[in-house]
Motif scaffolding. Structure first.
Motif, short mmCIF file in Angstrom:
data_model
loop_
_atom_site.label_atom_id
_atom_site.label_comp_id
_atom_site.label_asym_id
_atom_site.label_seq_id
_atom_site.Cartn_x
_atom_site.Cartn_y
_atom_site.Cartn_z
N TYR A 33 30.37 49.61 54.79
CA TYR A 33 29.47 50.20 53.81
C TYR A 33 28.14 49.45 53.76
N SER A 230 35.21 46.75 53.51
CA SER A 230 36.10 46.70 52.35
C SER A 230 37.52 46.34 52.78
N LEU A 233 41.39 50.60 50.48
CA LEU A 233 41.12 51.33 49.24
C LEU A 233 42.16 52.43 49.08
N TRP A 243 33.67 50.58 43.93
CA TRP A 243 34.63 51.60 44.38
C TRP A 243 35.12 52.40 43.18
N LEU A 248 35.08 56.87 45.65
CA LEU A 248 36.35 57.15 46.33
C LEU A 248 36.46 58.63 46.69
#
Length: 385
Positions: A33, A230, A233, A243, A248
């Motif tokens: 990201y 990350s 998730l 997040w 999401l």
């Protein structure tokens, strides 16, 4: 009883097949990201001394304190719907007070305490403290700022009634020197510039993420940000500000997951944009029996051991209640109340206080899902007022 508990393979399979929802794993993804914030730009914004000076020279009214004046007053109030007679009576009383004050100005505070109908200031001799422009009603303000220190006004009429005003002191305005104002101006101009720059780059950042959807590098290079990664998730389980549910939802979109496309640039917080791209993905699934077999076995062994302990506990309780004397190792006696019972189980305490206090000792017992079966012997009951 754990050592005595037995569980066969059929029981393990049966539990697994009847409780598959317990072993459901939600969809997961790991992403890279880019986060673009206005604060990131702030450190890279340059503001020249000339810009700071020009701002100071053009906004002198922002740097300093305006003139303030300390006044006292005597108010003879006039009701909103006062009759002409009431208005005339208030004016005459005010004129009489003004004549007294003109003869003995030193009695102003005393006369304010005795006559003023302003409950907020009368007890203080009419003292209102320091006030600046824009605080008082206009006729009152005009009068204060026309007086000299120590001077007493003529009658001043306002919506509240008639005022006699005395100016006690003047606190002159003060301009903040440039050197004292410099840091404040510098921070303000940096904030303004970074906000303008963020607004300019935000649209380009969003377009770059969308137009070059198979990589985040061009968008990261555009705003001078690094590409992060990350952990795993979980769909529907937001973590922190970054997040959140909105982010999401963008990540677990079919287009993003299946085609490994960038998400849109999502505003996760004010002046904070994030775009992500899926690196790894795990669809929702039920964990395999082999993976959870050990967990199930321990759970069923524990359950069977609790059952065995309960059978033994209930048998002992029946013996005790019928007068038998099985050999047991009781813990040390303790005194408890309904509200204070230390580490004892609340369910057991409830049983204890439900027991008939006649014919002690009394015995009670209760199953405990964690420990097994608990017995208590009630040796004495003390009544209180």
């Amino acid at each position: 009883y754990m050592a005595q508990a037995k569980v066969d393979e059929d029981a393990l399979n049966k539990y697994y097949n009847q409780n598959m929802q317990e072993f459901q794993v939600r969809e997961q993804a790991r992403v890279e990201y880019v986060r673009f914030t206005m604060d990131d730009l702030l450190a890279r914004i340059d503001v020249s001394n000339e810009e700071v000076r020009n701002y100071y020279d053009g906004h002198r009214n922002e740097f300093g304190t305006p003139e303030e004046r300390r006044a006292a007053h005597i108010l003879i109030s006039v009701p909103v719907n006062a009759s002409p007679e009431q208005q005339d009576a208030a004016r005459k009383k005010s004129e009489q007070l003004l004549q007294q004050i003109s003869k003995t100005p030193a009695r102003f505070a005393e006369l304010a305490r005795l006559n003023s109908q302003d409950p907020g200031s009368a007890a203080n001799g009419g003292d209102l403290g320091f006030v600046g422009r824009g605080v008082m009603v206009k006729p009152f303000e005009d009068a204060i700022f026309a007086l000299k220190t120590g001077e007493i006004s003529a009658l001043v009429k306002s919506d509240f009634g008639y005022h006699i005003i005395k100016l006690i002191a003047v606190k002159p305005s003060r301009d903040l020197p440039f050197e004292e104002a410099r840091d404040e101006i510098l921070a303000k101009l940096r904030q303004q510039k970074s906000a303008d720059k963020f607004a300019e780059l935000a649209e380009r950042f969003s377009n770059t993420v969308y137009e070059q959807s198979d990589t985040l590098k061009p968008a990261a290079d555009l705003v001078g940000a690094r590409i992060g990664q990350s952990g795993w998730l979980i769909n529907g389980a937001g973590v922190g500000d970054l997040w959140n549910a909105k982010m999401l939802q963008a990540i677990f979109n079919d287009e993003v997951v299946k085609n490994k496309r960038n998400t849109a640039a999502i505003e996760v917080a004010p002046n904070t944009l994030v775009a992500a791209r899926v690196l790894e993905h795990k669809p929702a699934a039920v964990r395999a029996f082999a993976e959870v077999r050990g967990e199930i076995r321990q759970r069923l062994l524990h359950q069977r051991a609790l059952e065995l302990a309960a059978v033994q506990g209930k048998s002992l309780l029946a013996q005790l209640q019928s007068g038998g004397k099985p050999k047991l190792s009781w813990g040390q006696a303790q005194t408890i109340t309904r509200a204070q019972y230390g580490s004892l189980d609340a369910g057991l305490v409830k049983k204890i206080f439900q027991a008939n206090p006649a014919g002690l000792p009394r015995y009670v017992g209760i199953e405990d899902e964690r420990q097994g079966y608990m017995l208590a012997r009630i040796e004495a009951v003390k009544d209180v007022d």
